[in-house]
Design a protein around this motif. Structure first.
Motif, PDB file in Angstrom:
ATOM      1  N   LEU A 104       0.880  -1.164   0.000  1.00 21.08           N
ATOM      2  CA  LEU A 104       0.000   0.000   0.000  1.00 21.08           C
ATOM      3  C   LEU A 104       0.921   1.218   0.000  1.00 21.08           C
ATOM      4  N   GLN A 105       0.751   2.087  -0.984  1.00 23.41           N
ATOM      5  CA  GLN A 105       1.567   3.301  -1.051  1.00 23.41           C
ATOM      6  C   GLN A 105       0.764   4.455  -0.464  1.00 23.41           C
ATOM      7  N   ILE A 106       1.365   5.163   0.470  1.00 18.97           N
ATOM      8  CA  ILE A 106       0.701   6.293   1.115  1.00 18.97           C
ATOM      9  C   ILE A 106       1.454   7.568   0.765  1.00 18.97           C
ATOM     10  N   THR A 107       0.730   8.518   0.192  1.00 19.32           N
ATOM     11  CA  THR A 107       1.298   9.832  -0.107  1.00 19.32           C
ATOM     12  C   THR A 107       0.609  10.862   0.781  1.00 19.32           C
ATOM     13  N   MET A 108       1.406  11.633   1.501  1.00 14.47           N
ATOM     14  CA  MET A 108       0.883  12.725   2.313  1.00 14.47           C
ATOM     15  C   MET A 108       1.618  13.990   1.867  1.00 14.47           C
ATOM     16  N   ASN A 133       3.671  18.719   6.643  1.00 18.08           N
ATOM     17  CA  ASN A 133       4.782  19.668   6.514  1.00 18.08           C
ATOM     18  C   ASN A 133       5.585  19.466   5.237  1.00 18.08           C
ATOM     19  N   GLN A 134       5.597  18.238   4.730  1.00 13.62           N
ATOM     20  CA  GLN A 134       6.358  17.977   3.507  1.00 13.62           C
ATOM     21  C   GLN A 134       5.747  16.791   2.782  1.00 13.62           C
ATOM     22  N   THR A 135       6.027  16.709   1.491  1.00 15.65           N
ATOM     23  CA  THR A 135       5.491  15.592   0.697  1.00 15.65           C
ATOM     24  C   THR A 135       6.276  14.325   0.997  1.00 15.65           C
ATOM     25  N   GLN A 136       5.562  13.282   1.338  1.00 12.68           N
ATOM     26  CA  GLN A 136       6.182  11.979   1.608  1.00 12.68           C
ATOM     27  C   GLN A 136       5.411  10.911   0.857  1.00 12.68           C
ATOM     28  N   THR A 137       6.129  10.008   0.228  1.00  8.74           N
ATOM     29  CA  THR A 137       5.503   8.831  -0.377  1.00  8.74           C
ATOM     30  C   THR A 137       6.239   7.611   0.148  1.00  8.74           C
ATOM     31  N   ASN A 138       5.517   6.736   0.799  1.00  2.00           N
ATOM     32  CA  ASN A 138       6.118   5.524   1.350  1.00  2.00           C
ATOM     33  C   ASN A 138       5.233   4.334   1.038  1.00  2.00           C
ATOM     34  N   ARG A 139       5.891   3.195   0.936  1.00  2.00           N
ATOM     35  CA  ARG A 139       5.153   1.951   0.713  1.00  2.00           C
ATOM     36  C   ARG A 139       5.281   1.042   1.927  1.00  2.00           C
ATOM     37  N   TYR A 140       4.180   0.320   2.199  1.00  2.00           N
ATOM     38  CA  TYR A 140       4.127  -0.600   3.339  1.00  2.00           C
ATOM     39  C   TYR A 140       3.545  -1.921   2.849  1.00  2.00           C
ATOM     40  N   GLY A 173       9.864   7.582   7.396  1.00  2.00           N
ATOM     41  CA  GLY A 173       8.731   6.907   6.756  1.00  2.00           C
ATOM     42  C   GLY A 173       8.058   5.869   7.625  1.00  2.00           C
ATOM     43  N   PHE A 174       8.484   5.769   8.898  1.00  2.29           N
ATOM     44  CA  PHE A 174       7.775   4.856   9.803  1.00  2.29           C
ATOM     45  C   PHE A 174       6.347   5.353   9.984  1.00  2.29           C
ATOM     46  N   LEU A 175       5.427   4.414  10.051  1.00  2.00           N
ATOM     47  CA  LEU A 175       3.997   4.731  10.068  1.00  2.00           C
ATOM     48  C   LEU A 175       3.400   4.404  11.429  1.00  2.00           C
ATOM     49  N   SER A 176       2.589   5.320  11.943  1.00  2.00           N
ATOM     50  CA  SER A 176       1.825   5.063  13.170  1.00  2.00           C
ATOM     51  C   SER A 176       0.346   5.203  12.821  1.00  2.00           C
ATOM     52  N   ASP A 179      12.217  -2.160  -0.326  1.00  2.00           N
ATOM     53  CA  ASP A 179      12.525  -2.530  -1.712  1.00  2.00           C
ATOM     54  C   ASP A 179      11.863  -1.587  -2.723  1.00  2.00           C
ATOM     55  N   ILE A 180      12.222  -0.324  -2.657  1.00  2.00           N
ATOM     56  CA  ILE A 180      11.652   0.624  -3.614  1.00  2.00           C
ATOM     57  C   ILE A 180      12.801   1.315  -4.355  1.00  2.00           C
ATOM     58  N   THR A 181      12.709   1.331  -5.652  1.00  2.00           N
ATOM     59  CA  THR A 181      13.687   2.107  -6.418  1.00  2.00           C
ATOM     60  C   THR A 181      13.032   3.425  -6.820  1.00  2.00           C
TER      61      THR A 181
END
Length: 272
Positions: A166-170, A205-212, A238-241, A265-267
């Protein structure tokens, strides 16, 4: 003969069992009791940690004789004992619980009473494990939103769960909050505008895209099903709570929190 280091009473054992079920994705859990209440922690593969917080006020009686009391227990067995009279009581009846623990090396004692019938359970306790410290203090939070749980429940129903991640963009700008999956049917995106009715708080505060890994997030859907609100926070790594606010039948508030580490494992190319 020895005094109990932990003794607690609850009029309705279901309040405890439903919260524990929300973190029951491994057999064993570590229990911490302090004057503030009980925390039950479950971990898997050093990648995910779930905590159920049951505040002292939820109990009719809650006494801890030491600064903190810690033990490991088989959560599957504990849940079986708590629901020994069945999971759904007749209207107007509930299972009363008295929970006692004498300290290191002793079993956890449960006295369960329903309709005048008392059952006593003794559950062996174990040496507590060293737990992960996600060090998720509020000063390290980069982005935080609070959503009504209905919004996230719909997302999990609509997104393609054949996806591995699941990719989360904030982001402070569009798309603000986006959930994406990459499954057999192709990629799917769900966007939530910052002024959405479902959005209660939006601090990005900033753009973040992380996958979990979805396999790591799936256990948290048990807590999502019970909750009315969810706080979604990320730190710089990128740790998620995911913090779920759960209101029990008596209107009392409890929390279940999941911490999940991002998928390594994201390029960069995958984001293009």
């Amino acid at each position: 003969g020895e005094p109990y280091v932990l003794a607690a009473s609850l009029d309705n054992a279901r309040h405890l069992s439903s919260l524990l079920r929300a973190v029951h994705f491994q057999d064993h859990a570590t229990c911490f009791a302090t004057a503030n209440g009980l925390r039950v922690t479950v971990e898997d593969a050093k990648c995910i940690q779930a905590n159920a917080f049951i505040q002292a006020e939820i109990f009719q009686d809650f006494a801890v004789q030491e600064e903190s009391v810690t033990f490991r227990i088989n959560l599957s067995v504990l849940l079986d004992c708590l629901t020994i009279f069945g999971t759904s009581s007749l209207p107007g009846t509930s299972t009363a619980l008295r929970m006692c623990y004498r300290g290191y090396g002793y079993p956890l004692m449960l006295f369960l009473e329903e309709g005048g019938v008392v059952t006593v359970c003794k559950i062996n306790t174990q040496e507590p494990d060293q737990l992960l410290d996600f060090d998720f203090c509020s000063t390290k939070v980069v982005n935080k939103i609070i959503l009504q749980s209905d919004g996230l429940r719909e997302a999990f129903a609509e997104l393609d769960m054949t996806s591995e991640v699941l990719q989360i963009t904030m982001s402070p700008d569009k798309p603000y909050f986006r959930l994406s999956t990459f499954g057999n049917a192709g990629s799917a995106h769900l966007d939530y505008p910052r002024d959405s009715d479902l959005m209660e708080t939006f601090h990005c505060n900033q753009t973040q895209t992380n996958r979990y890994k979805i396999s790591l997030l799936k256990p948290s859907t048990k807590a999502l099903a019970l909750s009315c609100k969810v706080s979604i926070r990320t730190d710089a790594q990128g740790f998620l709570s995911l913090q779920y606010m759960i209101r029990n039948e008596d209107g009392q508030i409890c929390f279940v929190e999941y911490y999940c580490c991002p998928d390594e494992d994201i390029t960069e190319a995958e984001f293009m």
